[in-house]
Design a protein around this motif. Sequence first.
Motif, short mmCIF file in Angstrom:
data_model
loop_
_atom_site.label_atom_id
_atom_site.label_comp_id
_atom_site.label_asym_id
_atom_site.label_seq_id
_atom_site.Cartn_x
_atom_site.Cartn_y
_atom_site.Cartn_z
N ASP A 209 44.13 11.32 -50.39
CA ASP A 209 44.15 10.27 -49.37
C ASP A 209 43.71 8.97 -50.03
N LEU A 210 44.68 8.09 -50.32
CA LEU A 210 44.38 6.87 -51.07
C LEU A 210 43.55 5.87 -50.28
N ARG B 26 29.08 -0.36 -62.38
CA ARG B 26 30.51 -0.64 -62.42
C ARG B 26 31.10 -0.58 -61.00
N PRO B 27 30.75 -1.57 -60.15
CA PRO B 27 31.18 -1.54 -58.76
C PRO B 27 32.69 -1.75 -58.60
N ASP B 28 33.19 -1.37 -57.44
CA ASP B 28 34.61 -1.59 -57.12
C ASP B 28 34.87 -3.02 -56.68
N ILE B 29 33.84 -3.67 -56.14
CA ILE B 29 33.96 -5.04 -55.68
C ILE B 29 32.57 -5.66 -55.67
N VAL B 30 32.50 -7.00 -55.85
CA VAL B 30 31.22 -7.71 -55.87
C VAL B 30 31.25 -8.82 -54.83
N LEU B 31 30.18 -8.88 -54.02
CA LEU B 31 30.00 -9.97 -53.07
C LEU B 31 28.90 -10.87 -53.63
N ILE C 87 40.02 -4.94 -51.79
CA ILE C 87 40.12 -3.70 -52.57
C ILE C 87 41.55 -3.21 -52.59
N ARG C 88 42.24 -3.26 -51.44
CA ARG C 88 43.63 -2.82 -51.40
C ARG C 88 44.49 -3.65 -52.35
N GLY D 271 48.46 1.89 -44.96
CA GLY D 271 49.52 2.82 -44.64
C GLY D 271 50.03 3.58 -45.83
N ALA D 272 49.36 3.43 -47.01
CA ALA D 272 49.82 4.14 -48.21
C ALA D 272 49.78 5.64 -47.98
N GLY D 273 48.84 6.08 -47.13
CA GLY D 273 48.84 7.47 -46.70
C GLY D 273 48.36 8.45 -47.74
N VAL D 274 48.95 9.64 -47.68
CA VAL D 274 48.48 10.76 -48.47
C VAL D 274 49.56 11.18 -49.47
#
Length: 266
Positions: A140-141, A48-53, A119-120, A128-131
């Motif tokens: 820490d996102l 279940r990857p976060d992203i696929v290339l 991904i973002r 810059g979403a930060g903490v």
Amino acid sequence: MGTQPLVLVADDEPRITKLVSIALSEEGFRVVTATGGEDALAKAEEIRPDIVLLDIVLPDLDGIEVMRQLREQRPVPVILLTAKGATADKAKGLDLGADDYIAKPFHPDELAARVRAVIRRSTGVEPGAGVVAFDDVEIDLERRMVRRGGELVQLSRTEWLLLQHLATHPGKVVLHTELLTKVWGPEYRDDLQYLRVWISRVRRKLGAKPGEPGRIRTFQGIGYLLDAEGTAGAGPDDAQEADAAAAAAPEDADGAPSGKETAAVS
């Protein structure tokens, strides 16, 4: 288990998969490779990857068909790897829902930047979403790290995904169905009891005592809210029920609801 993004790379050229693995690993990603379309589908179901290339040209199923089947299983961002100048393939891929494409040969820095950007966009976490911080906890996102009392908190991938979705919208109720769909896929949108188990585990990792909600508040029949400011009111809370369910489940389990567990990735 680490919380760095997990990337699945499908390409039948060993030099490409090696280059991608090295480039992304140096940038903090975890990488799993596949040599064909069928292999990619099997590994995507397992990890279940976060992203696929995906390379568009694969020896069995082409990248477009692999992307289509992946999207039938669950929402997952896809970047297509294309031959330089293959304009028709790029256009077709984007029309069918690819999140981005990158032409080979490519620079490793560009590849890592494209992966981070997709991904973002897919998670709603902007640069810059930060903490998000409360009590002695820091989420820490961007770096996908959680600290409590200055110590790194070890989260399973499932725990991180749940916390990420809540922390991306602090002070707002996230619906049960939204959490289930984003973490496990649309076919699991009604597995509420399973969601309660995992929410309970996240609460414990953030320091909540057994039977207490901590900063993750329950809105009965609606969803959950991360109360980072400590000011949100909550409806009837079912934390005790969730803790009882979690106690009955294996502590190291990870994966999909309804007994369809997938392998944990370390």
